[in-house]
Write an enzyme that holds these catalytic residues in place. Structure first.
Site, PDB file in Angstrom:
ATOM      1  N   GLU A   1       0.814  -1.220   0.000  1.00  0.00           N
ATOM      2  CA  GLU A   1       0.000   0.000   0.000  1.00  0.00           C
ATOM      3  C   GLU A   1       0.844   1.264   0.000  1.00  0.00           C
ATOM      4  O   GLU A   1       0.334   2.355  -0.261  1.00  0.00           O
ATOM      5  CB  GLU A   1      -0.915   0.012   1.233  1.00  0.00           C
ATOM      6  CG  GLU A   1      -1.995  -1.061   1.237  1.00  0.00           C
ATOM      7  CD  GLU A   1      -3.101  -0.814   0.232  1.00  0.00           C
ATOM      8  OE1 GLU A   1      -3.074   0.251  -0.429  1.00  0.00           O
ATOM      9  OE2 GLU A   1      -3.992  -1.663   0.104  1.00  0.00           O
TER      10      GLU A   1
ATOM     11  N   GLU B   1       7.363 -21.601   7.848  1.00  0.00           N
ATOM     12  CA  GLU B   1       7.480 -20.743   9.024  1.00  0.00           C
ATOM     13  C   GLU B   1       8.476 -21.292  10.044  1.00  0.00           C
ATOM     14  O   GLU B   1       8.921 -20.580  10.950  1.00  0.00           O
ATOM     15  CB  GLU B   1       6.131 -20.543   9.699  1.00  0.00           C
ATOM     16  CG  GLU B   1       5.611 -21.747  10.463  1.00  0.00           C
ATOM     17  CD  GLU B   1       4.404 -21.391  11.328  1.00  0.00           C
ATOM     18  OE1 GLU B   1       4.390 -21.830  12.482  1.00  0.00           O
ATOM     19  OE2 GLU B   1       3.494 -20.682  10.845  1.00  0.00           O
TER      20      GLU B   1
END
Length: 314
Positions: free
Chosen positions: A95, A126
């Site tokens: 963004e 992960e």
């Protein structure tokens, strides 16, 4: 020799100590409640998140000041996380270019397992701190950069590994988690632990924990950009007008900043190739397009500083 089941048992024992994984017996029959009652419960849970973030504002502000100082010297902001936490980092990074006209390489989101993990779970990604180190090395991380590790549990090896490796290279490090006394916060120079409590659905940290992380990431990026002069007051003067909506917003921002009539705004935007900051400067300082560009370049792109400088030249 370690038995094949010892590691899962150890992990289960770890999870049982985490607030974000705690079971809430009072919600054990939530599936039998009317939909409105479940929605009311969930809304009440969400309302508590802002207070948990508020309790950590001093730590958040300290991290932002350190981050902004690095970025002012040309450093990058790198988010690193797995699963929901990684996706939130990628979202925040993506963004920044349209909102603040940053270079896409200036704010980067790394997610364990790579871009495909945005939409599909990558098994085991992960659990690798080494993978995080490789991902950071691929970016050619330097001491000017900042790495924000994100993990609701505060124990995710990818996030902890990212922060640990970044710190070894001299980069600024921030650890954002939702459990107290987390390994992630301990590994980072700036630990931010937003303890939101057990989730409505046991262990579903995309809920309150995810909301808390999103709120903090909003602060990290937005306030840093304010500190870097990417806004004028509360106006997005560095917005990139890449579509019709943003072009209309650009005109409105120039109008709000200057109070000029539409015709003057159009002339200013035409003279500055649609650059909002430059257009505002041409109107408020009564200079031409090239002069506005020069003033901004000489003042690190900070519109308010450029206006003050232009006033001294009159």
């Amino acid at each position: 020799m370690t038995s094949p089941t010892s590691e899962p048992r150890d992990l289960r024992a770890q999870l049982e100590t985490l607030t974000t994984e705690a079971f809430r017996p009072e919600l054990a029959e939530i599936d039998r409640l009317p939909t409105l009652e479940i929605a009311t419960l969930m809304n009440g849970e969400d309302a508590s998140v802002a207070g948990a973030v508020a309790a950590r504002l001093p730590e958040i502000a300290a991290a932002i000041d350190a981050l902004a100082a690095r970025m002012a010297r040309g450093g990058r902001l790198v988010y690193a996380g797995a699963g929901t936490a990684g996706r939130l980092g990628v979202l925040d990074a993506s963004e920044c270019p349209p909102t603040f006209n940053t270079d896409p390489a200036q704010v980067v989101g790394l997610i364990a397992g790579g871009p495909g993990a945005m939409v599909t779970s990558v098994e085991g990604a992960e659990d690798s701190g080494e993978l995080a180190a490789r991902d950071l090395d691929a970016l050619e991380l330097t001491a000017r950069d900042t790495v924000v590790g994100i993990s609701a549990s505060g124990r995710t090896p990818y996030a902890v590994g990212a922060v640990t490796h970044a710190r070894s290279l001299g980069a600024l490090t921030v650890g954002l988690s939702c459990n107290a006394d987390s390994a992630l916060a301990a590994a980072a120079e700036h630990g931010i632990e937003v303890v939101v409590g057990p989730e409505l659905i046991t262990g579903s940290t995309r809920l309150k924990a995810g909301t808390a992380q999103k709120l903090v990431l909003n602060m990290l990026s937005t306030i840093t950009m304010i500190r870097l002069g990417k806004t004028y007051g509360n106006l997005m003067v560095d917005v990139r007008a890449s579509n019709d909506k943003l072009r209309a917003r650009s005109r409105r921002i120039v109008a709000l900043a200057t109070g000029a009539p539409d015709e003057e705004i159009e002339r200013a935007l035409t003279a500055t190739d649609g650059e909002v900051k430059n257009a505002i400067l041409t109107i408020l300082a009564d200079v031409d397009g090239p002069s506005a560009a020069r003033l901004l370049a000489e003042n690190e792109g900070r519109l308010r500083t450029a206006l003050e400088r232009a006033a001294t030249l009159d």
